[in-house]
Design an enzyme around this catalytic site. Structure first.
Site, PDB file in Angstrom:
ATOM      1  N   CYS A 115       3.848  -3.010  -8.241  1.00  0.00           N
ATOM      2  CA  CYS A 115       4.750  -3.956  -7.588  1.00  0.00           C
ATOM      3  C   CYS A 115       5.689  -4.660  -8.558  1.00  0.00           C
ATOM      4  O   CYS A 115       6.480  -5.512  -8.150  1.00  0.00           O
ATOM      5  CB  CYS A 115       3.931  -4.944  -6.772  1.00  0.00           C
ATOM      6  SG  CYS A 115       2.824  -4.055  -5.648  1.00  0.00           S
ATOM      7  N   HIS A 146       6.475 -14.163  -6.490  1.00  0.00           N
ATOM      8  CA  HIS A 146       5.852 -12.914  -6.041  1.00  0.00           C
ATOM      9  C   HIS A 146       5.174 -13.198  -4.695  1.00  0.00           C
ATOM     10  O   HIS A 146       5.362 -12.451  -3.755  1.00  0.00           O
ATOM     11  CB  HIS A 146       4.873 -12.401  -7.094  1.00  0.00           C
ATOM     12  CG  HIS A 146       4.415 -11.008  -6.816  1.00  0.00           C
ATOM     13  ND1 HIS A 146       5.284  -9.972  -6.603  1.00  0.00           N
ATOM     14  CD2 HIS A 146       3.170 -10.474  -6.685  1.00  0.00           C
ATOM     15  CE1 HIS A 146       4.605  -8.857  -6.363  1.00  0.00           C
ATOM     16  NE2 HIS A 146       3.330  -9.143  -6.407  1.00  0.00           N
ATOM     17  N   HIS A 199       5.693  -7.353   1.936  1.00  0.00           N
ATOM     18  CA  HIS A 199       5.622  -7.021   0.518  1.00  0.00           C
ATOM     19  C   HIS A 199       6.118  -5.587   0.363  1.00  0.00           C
ATOM     20  O   HIS A 199       5.449  -4.652   0.785  1.00  0.00           O
ATOM     21  CB  HIS A 199       4.189  -7.174   0.005  1.00  0.00           C
ATOM     22  CG  HIS A 199       4.047  -6.961  -1.469  1.00  0.00           C
ATOM     23  ND1 HIS A 199       5.125  -6.693  -2.296  1.00  0.00           N
ATOM     24  CD2 HIS A 199       2.946  -6.981  -2.277  1.00  0.00           C
ATOM     25  CE1 HIS A 199       4.689  -6.550  -3.537  1.00  0.00           C
ATOM     26  NE2 HIS A 199       3.381  -6.721  -3.556  1.00  0.00           N
TER      27      HIS A 199
END
Lengths: 269, 395
Positions: free
Chosen positions: B154, B283, B317
């Site tokens: 990620c 994040h 996400h």
């Protein structure tokens, strides 16, 4: 771009380290029987080693060799780990399991499926907290990831640990990736001129001069019988002409393709 | 930085993105991904299935289809064509981040081929390898410079900015097309469920009742050139920071120690100490562990006056594309002065170390940061600057 190779790691069919590979590059006959490639990285405890993916063990083992060869602590290096095809064993497991009616994935295999699993395990096993990267360039993985490592080494003025590995293709992949045997290599790269860091004797501290130039995008011929099949099939084995060049006193400039019309030109000095 | 664009569940291109952020209108929907029974919400991009592969069947995959939609948004493909003309195709590099690459296509090949040989139309060398998105973007854009795919989970498409900075500095290229593409597939839907990280509701970053992530898909791109080749008033990449946790494959270390180091490195490179930041795009995945650790890392570095928020409630996400998507959100915040809060955050967790913003704020800012953290303990923070906003800091 000028760099110094301070350490080398190598693992593949018929060679377990850089001295073993160099003997083959010098023309020594390959061992009569070379069993399967079985890396045993020291940083991964034996009981975890059994469960660790082959891609992880290969990368960690050659990375350990390169750091030991250079005498440089792993935690002082930035790492750039590459693979042309990624871990196809795990891809095979994931896709096979997901094709079932009620797929139940192993959470460990899922987190091991990320392309940065080898470099992740490496940083954890060595407590290496600087930048760590995981990259892919398909058949051009080796030249392009080396370019990435070189630009980082020179821009940041840090030792860069470059490693690449590719494993044999499981059956369903054979139509698109004809890889028979695994191999892995690592290079510990220093900015040229860092004379205060003592360089490894095995690598001889060879200086590489790299440049990017328009070109034909063609791979050099590499027909050493002991290694030709590996070179043809395994994307990571595309490092072999460079490793041969650094064993030669007056090697001609080597052109490794970055694409269809662009070359990485490597001069070993 | 001369241009940027993002396509996600809230729409194609930057105007759709900013409109959704301003209106607090999220793009998550109940999981309707074909053949998936995972009880969750997803950020799915409409129209991906309609992409026509006539003429380039070897590239076909959902991920590459999403890449094409992303390149066509905001006229970005035309801007890249101008750079190609200006510098020459071999002088424009390509750096693309992804975590899934085209694995969705490989999943299909196994499903249809019974786990033996791939069906004939699935024997695509260019799709079934991790570099598929980087190579496809270079192919679509007609670029012949160095091309590399970065895949650090990620953090992937945040790292492309750091590598592009170095490529430009080394002189091997005059421009770099950076970006990220990640698409919905069974590997991530079933994979995150296996780790018990997916929420049965739309994700609620930093909320007391948060219970997991919502997975999304996105494509985003930016064009980077050296300062002397960019218009004087354009936004710029002011700094980047990269670090490794060296702790665990899928858990952050206590106190967000690795995140703290990547943020500090990015601030130092930008010549900042922290309070100058006007906005931080976090994040903020809405997983228990990430949000707690990230808030602790923030508290160690920044005063509570800095607006810090997660936009994953809008988009989900987007994994390997989260870096570029949230870089674009950060750039749009610098351009417009709209600082998005945290959608679905209703009640901050008691004891959360940093007062993460719930509501949107309107305020011109000069410096903003974006955080991306990935499996394997891979961290990257980026600082962007709007030089036209001198003196517009938050504090």
């Amino acid at each position: 771009m000028k760099l110094r190779i301070a350490g080398i790691g190598a693992l593949g069919p018929g060679f377990e380290d850089w001295p073993g590979l160099r003997a083959l590059l010098d023309g020594a006959p390959p061992p009569a029987e070379s069993g399967p490639v079985r890396p045993a990285p020291e940083g991964i405890p034996p009981r975890e080693r059994r469960r660790a993916p082959l891609s992880v063990k290969l990368a960690v083992a050659v990375a350990e060799q390169a750091c030991a060869d250079a005498g440089i602590a792993p935690a002082d290096t930035v790492s750039v780990f590459a693979s042309g095809m990624g871990d196809m064993d795990i891809t095979d497991y994931m896709c096979r399991t997901l094709a079932e009616d009620e797929p139940l994935l192993s959470p460990t295999k899922f987190h091991n499926s990320v392309h940065n699993a080898p470099v992740g395990y490496w940083t954890i096993s060595q407590d290496a907290r600087l930048s760590s990267n995981a990259v892919a360039g398909f058949t051009h993985t080796v030249p392009t990831s080396l370019l990435e490592a070189a630009t980082q080494c020179l821009a940041e003025q840090v030792p860069v640990l470059w490693a690449s590995q590719d494993i044999a293709a499981p059956a369903p992949f054979r139509d698109i990736a004809d890889i028979d045997a695994p191999c892995a290599f690592a290079l510990l790269l220093l900015p040229h001129g860092e004379d205060d860091i003592e360089v490894g004797h095995e690598a001889g501290g060879r200086v590489l001069e790299l440049s990017v130039e328009p070109g034909a995008g063609e791979w050099p011929a590499f027909d050493l019988p002991a290694l030709a099949t590996l070179y043809d099939g395994n994307p990571t084995a595309r490092l072999l002409p460079l490793l041969r060049a650094i064993t030669q006193a007056d090697a001609a400039p080597l052109r490794l393709p970055l694409g269809a019309s662009l070359d990485l030109v490597v001069q070993a000095a | 930085m001369t241009a940027w664009t993002a396509t996600s569940a809230v729409g194609r291109g930057n105007e759709a993105l900013v409109t959704a952020l301003a209106a607090r209108r999220g793009g998550l929907r109940r999981n309707d991904f074909p053949h998936s029974n995972v009880d969750s919400w997803i950020g799915r991009v409409d129209g991906v299935e309609a992409v026509d592969w006539t003429g380039e069947p070897d590239w076909e995959s959902r991920n590459n289809a999403l890449a094409r939609l992303g390149l066509e948004a905001d006229g970005f493909d035309g801007i890249v064509a101008e750079a190609r003309e200006r510098f020459g195709p071999q002088r424009v590099g390509v750096l693309i981040g992804t975590s899934t690459s085209s694995i969705g296509r490989t999943e299909e090949a196994y499903r249809l081929g019974g786990g033996e040989r791939f069906p004939e139309t699935y024997r695509q060398r260019r799709a079934h390898n991790p570099h598929s998105p980087g190579a496809y973007v270079a192919h679509r854009a007609g670029l012949a410079g160095p091309q590399l795919t970065i895949s650090t989970a990620c953090a992937s498409s945040a790292r492309v900015f750091a590598s592009a900075w170095r490529w430009l500095q080394s002189g091997i290229v005059d421009a770099v097309l950076v970006g990220g593409v990640d698409s919905l597939c069974h590997s991530v839907l079933a994979g995150f469920r296996s780790l018990e990280l997916t929420s049965p509701e739309p994700c609620r970053p930093f909320d007391a009742r948060r219970n997991g992530i919502s997975i999304g898909e996105a494509a985003g791109f930016a064009l980077l050139v050296r300062a002397e080749d960019a218009p004087a008033d354009t936004l710029r990449l002011a700094g980047y920071g990269e670090s490794s946790d060296a702790f665990h494959m899928s858990q952050p270390p206590p106190g967000g120690e690795g995140a703290r180091r990547s943020m500090r490195a990015a601030l130092e490179r930008a010549g900042l100490s922290g309070p100058e930041l006007g906005y931080v795009n976090l994040h903020g995945t809405a997983s228990q562990a990430n949000d707690t650790a990230e808030a602790e890392a923030l508290a160690a570095l920044l005063p509570a006056s800095v607006v810090a928020a997660s936009t994953k409630g809008w988009t989900g996400h987007t994994l390997g594309a989260a870096g570029i998507l949230e870089a674009v959100i950060t750039l749009e915040a610098l351009r417009t002065g709209l600082l998005p809060g945290t959608l679905n955050l209703e009640e901050r967790e008691t004891g959360l170390a940093f007062p993460v913003a719930m509501d949107n704020t309107e305020r011109p800012v000069r410096y903003a940061m974006s955080n991306s953290f990935g499996f394997g303990g891979n961290n990257c923070s980026l600082v962007f600057e709007n030089p036209g906003m001198a003196g517009g800091a938050a504090s």
